[in-house]
Design a protein around this motif. Structure first.
Motif, PDB file in Angstrom:
ATOM      1  N   ASN A  36       0.857  -1.175   0.000  1.00 19.54           N
ATOM      2  CA  ASN A  36       0.000   0.000   0.000  1.00 19.54           C
ATOM      3  C   ASN A  36       0.899   1.232   0.000  1.00 19.54           C
ATOM      4  OD1 ASN A  36       0.526   0.705   2.941  1.00 19.54           O
ATOM      5  ND2 ASN A  36      -0.403  -1.323   3.165  1.00 19.54           N
ATOM      6  N   TYR A  37       0.333   2.378  -0.231  1.00 19.30           N
ATOM      7  CA  TYR A  37       1.187   3.552  -0.426  1.00 19.30           C
ATOM      8  C   TYR A  37       1.922   3.984   0.839  1.00 19.30           C
ATOM      9  CZ  TYR A  37      -2.529   6.714   1.435  1.00 19.30           C
ATOM     10  OH  TYR A  37      -3.455   7.356   2.217  1.00 19.30           O
ATOM     11  N   THR A  38       1.368   3.664   2.004  1.00 18.29           N
ATOM     12  CA  THR A  38       2.074   4.076   3.222  1.00 18.29           C
ATOM     13  C   THR A  38       3.221   3.130   3.575  1.00 18.29           C
ATOM     14  OG1 THR A  38       1.788   4.747   5.539  1.00 18.29           O
ATOM     15  CG2 THR A  38       0.534   2.849   4.799  1.00 18.29           C
ATOM     16  N   LEU A  48      -4.448  14.851   0.547  1.00 14.40           N
ATOM     17  CA  LEU A  48      -5.107  14.207  -0.584  1.00 14.40           C
ATOM     18  C   LEU A  48      -6.250  15.066  -1.128  1.00 14.40           C
ATOM     19  CD1 LEU A  48      -5.180  10.544   0.776  1.00 14.40           C
ATOM     20  CD2 LEU A  48      -3.493  11.614  -0.725  1.00 14.40           C
ATOM     21  N   TRP A  59      -7.852   6.585  -3.442  1.00 15.71           N
ATOM     22  CA  TRP A  59      -6.411   6.853  -3.473  1.00 15.71           C
ATOM     23  C   TRP A  59      -5.625   5.561  -3.214  1.00 15.71           C
ATOM     24  CZ3 TRP A  59      -3.731  10.894  -5.120  1.00 15.71           C
ATOM     25  CH2 TRP A  59      -4.335  12.158  -5.172  1.00 15.71           C
ATOM     26  N   ALA A  60      -6.026   4.806  -2.189  1.00 14.12           N
ATOM     27  CA  ALA A  60      -5.282   3.613  -1.812  1.00 14.12           C
ATOM     28  C   ALA A  60      -5.365   2.525  -2.890  1.00 14.12           C
ATOM     29  CB  ALA A  60      -5.814   3.072  -0.484  1.00 14.12           C
ATOM     30  N   PHE A 113      -3.447   3.354  -6.174  1.00 11.33           N
ATOM     31  CA  PHE A 113      -2.003   3.159  -6.046  1.00 11.33           C
ATOM     32  C   PHE A 113      -1.647   1.693  -6.305  1.00 11.33           C
ATOM     33  CE2 PHE A 113       1.596   1.699  -3.507  1.00 11.33           C
ATOM     34  CZ  PHE A 113       2.604   2.531  -3.973  1.00 11.33           C
ATOM     35  N   GLU A 158      -0.876  13.035  -8.721  1.00 12.35           N
ATOM     36  CA  GLU A 158      -1.306  11.972  -7.808  1.00 12.35           C
ATOM     37  C   GLU A 158      -0.107  11.336  -7.099  1.00 12.35           C
ATOM     38  OE1 GLU A 158      -5.184   9.951  -9.730  1.00 12.35           O
ATOM     39  OE2 GLU A 158      -3.456  10.068 -11.077  1.00 12.35           O
ATOM     40  N   GLN A 159       0.941  11.073  -7.841  1.00 15.03           N
ATOM     41  CA  GLN A 159       2.130  10.464  -7.250  1.00 15.03           C
ATOM     42  C   GLN A 159       2.751  11.372  -6.192  1.00 15.03           C
ATOM     43  OE1 GLN A 159       4.838   9.174 -10.331  1.00 15.03           O
ATOM     44  NE2 GLN A 159       3.191   8.279 -11.548  1.00 15.03           N
ATOM     45  N   LEU A 168       0.539  11.297  -3.022  1.00 16.05           N
ATOM     46  CA  LEU A 168       0.717  10.054  -2.266  1.00 16.05           C
ATOM     47  C   LEU A 168       2.050  10.042  -1.525  1.00 16.05           C
ATOM     48  CD1 LEU A 168      -0.741   7.499  -4.823  1.00 16.05           C
ATOM     49  CD2 LEU A 168      -1.673   8.035  -2.567  1.00 16.05           C
ATOM     50  N   SER A 169       3.071  10.592  -2.127  1.00  9.74           N
ATOM     51  CA  SER A 169       4.368  10.671  -1.448  1.00  9.74           C
ATOM     52  C   SER A 169       4.276  11.555  -0.213  1.00  9.74           C
ATOM     53  CB  SER A 169       5.431  11.215  -2.404  1.00  9.74           C
ATOM     54  OG  SER A 169       5.669  10.311  -3.455  1.00  9.74           O
ATOM     55  N   ARG A 229       2.268   9.745   2.442  1.00 15.74           N
ATOM     56  CA  ARG A 229       3.097   8.690   3.037  1.00 15.74           C
ATOM     57  C   ARG A 229       4.027   9.269   4.100  1.00 15.74           C
ATOM     58  NH1 ARG A 229       5.865   7.355  -1.401  1.00 15.74           N
ATOM     59  NH2 ARG A 229       4.137   6.052  -2.082  1.00 15.74           N
TER      60      ARG A 229
END
Length: 370
Positions: free
Chosen positions: A172-174, A219, A231-232, A235, A272-273, A276-277, A280
């Motif tokens: 997952n993104y986190t 977000l 979002w999750a 990714f 979006e990337q 998400l960064s 995270r």
């Protein structure tokens, strides 16, 4: 219907957190409706396990008894480290799963939760040879394993067992850059070995569906109309080499939401990337205990400690304040035992996929909330 690799539907139905009736039993009527809409949307992958309580029998009633066997693919698992004393007992789990599900065969069969001391059990008991025989006998279509450990351990397992047909990883993104979970590194190892990947925990046990306010704001600022769940899942679904992305859906609304996300899936943009960064990084600042509520730690706890609930209460303090953390703690321990009643046997820590120092965290919870 069994498939491996890219070009397949990227949403799988995780049958781990099914809806419950007031008496605590699984709501078969709602689960059946969830199954029906999932199949009607063209998705076919269902994932269950003996370790998921009554999930396998619910799978029989909601899916197997109601739909043609060639209209879906079904995965289940052998958790040899959970309740088996020898190879024969571990192998008997397969027959139990067949009986509970009534499926006749499994499209995907996993050696469950490799990593740490658990990996050696599968080797010592000859379970790799056993699953190969299951495939030769037509009882399973594909075999692989789920994994919770570091990338170098995954590399060693795939070197030792190159015949494994797929790998199930927590992604997952986190957790993508998390030093403990090593989602990115494990993903890259599996890709280097040419293994198709099943993704689990794309919403991290549901925690990414309701992220803390600072994360949600990041977000929202990027795309105001997008939900945290989207979002999750976006990714995870945008990664290459996937068999499927498992979502542990708990009600009909979640099924519909996830199907909408799949229907409108498109590649991630740079905006979006970047969002998400940033999300995270913010979560890494806030989360104290990386618990995903998988409950492996509770299966053989001699005192019945509600460990996931206590870990949740610790995390709620930095996310939402002490009052909510204390309320969560009181609720989770009201009918069981308090953190201070831990006997420090250590079985929970050996079973934890996230390598959490559970005993220490229980001591913290006792000090903070009792």
């Amino acid at each position: 219907m069994a498939y491996l690799g890219e070009g397949t539907p990227k949403l799988g139905f995780g049958l781990m957190r099914l809806p419950k009736n007031a008496d605590g039993t699984i709501d078969i009527d709602q689960t059946s409706q969830m199954v029906d809409e999932f199949l009607a949307a063209g998705c076919t992958y269902f994932d269950t396990a003996r370790a998921y309580g009554e999930s396998e029998s619910a799978t029989r009633r909601a899916l197997v008894e109601r739909h043609p066997r060639d209209s879906y693919t079904l995965a289940t698992k052998c958790a040899a480290w959970l309740g088996a004393n020898n190879a024969d007992e571990a192998k008997a789990f397969f027959e139990t799963s067949l009986e509970q599900t009534g499926a006749g065969y499994f499209d995907y069969y996993l050696l469950h939760n490799l990593g740490g001391k658990r990996t050696q059990i599968y080797d010592d008991w000859g379970l790799w040879d056993w699953v190969r025989c299951l495939k030769e006998d037509g009882k399973i279509r594909h075999y692989g394993f789920s994994f919770h450990d570091t990338a170098d351990v995954l590399d060693q397992i795939l070197d030792a067992h190159p015949d494994a047909e797929f790998v199930q990883l927590q992604i997952n993104y986190t957790d993508w850059e998390n030093a403990s979970v090593q989602s990115r590194a494990c993903y890259e190892v599996a890709r280097a070995h040419g293994k198709p990947i099943v993704i689990m925990e794309p919403v991290k046990g549901g925690t990414l569906a309701n992220p803390p306010a600072p994360v949600a704001q990041i977000l929202r600022d990027a795309l105001p109309d997008r939900s945290p769940v989207e979002w999750a899942l976006r990714f995870a679904m945008n990664l290459e080499g996937l068999v499927t992305v498992l979502s542990g859906m708990s009600n009909l609304e979640q099924v519909r939401q996830n199907l909408d996300i799949l229907k409108n899936l498109s590649p991630l943009t740079q905006v979006e990337q970047d969002a998400l960064s940033a999300a995270r990084a913010k979560i890494a600042e806030l989360i104290e205990v990386p618990c995903t509520n998988c409950r492996y730690c509770t299966e053989e706890c001699p005192v019945g400690m509600p460990i996931p609930g206590i870990m949740e209460s610790l995390n709620r303090v930095p996310l939402y304040g002490f009052a909510e953390g204390k309320e969560t703690y009181d609720d989770r321990t009201e009918k069981t035992v308090k953190a201070s009643e831990c006997i420090q046997c250590g079985q929970c820590e050996s079973a934890c996929p996230q390598h959490i120092d559970i005993i220490h965290q229980l001591e913290r919870a006792a000090e903070k909330f009792e």
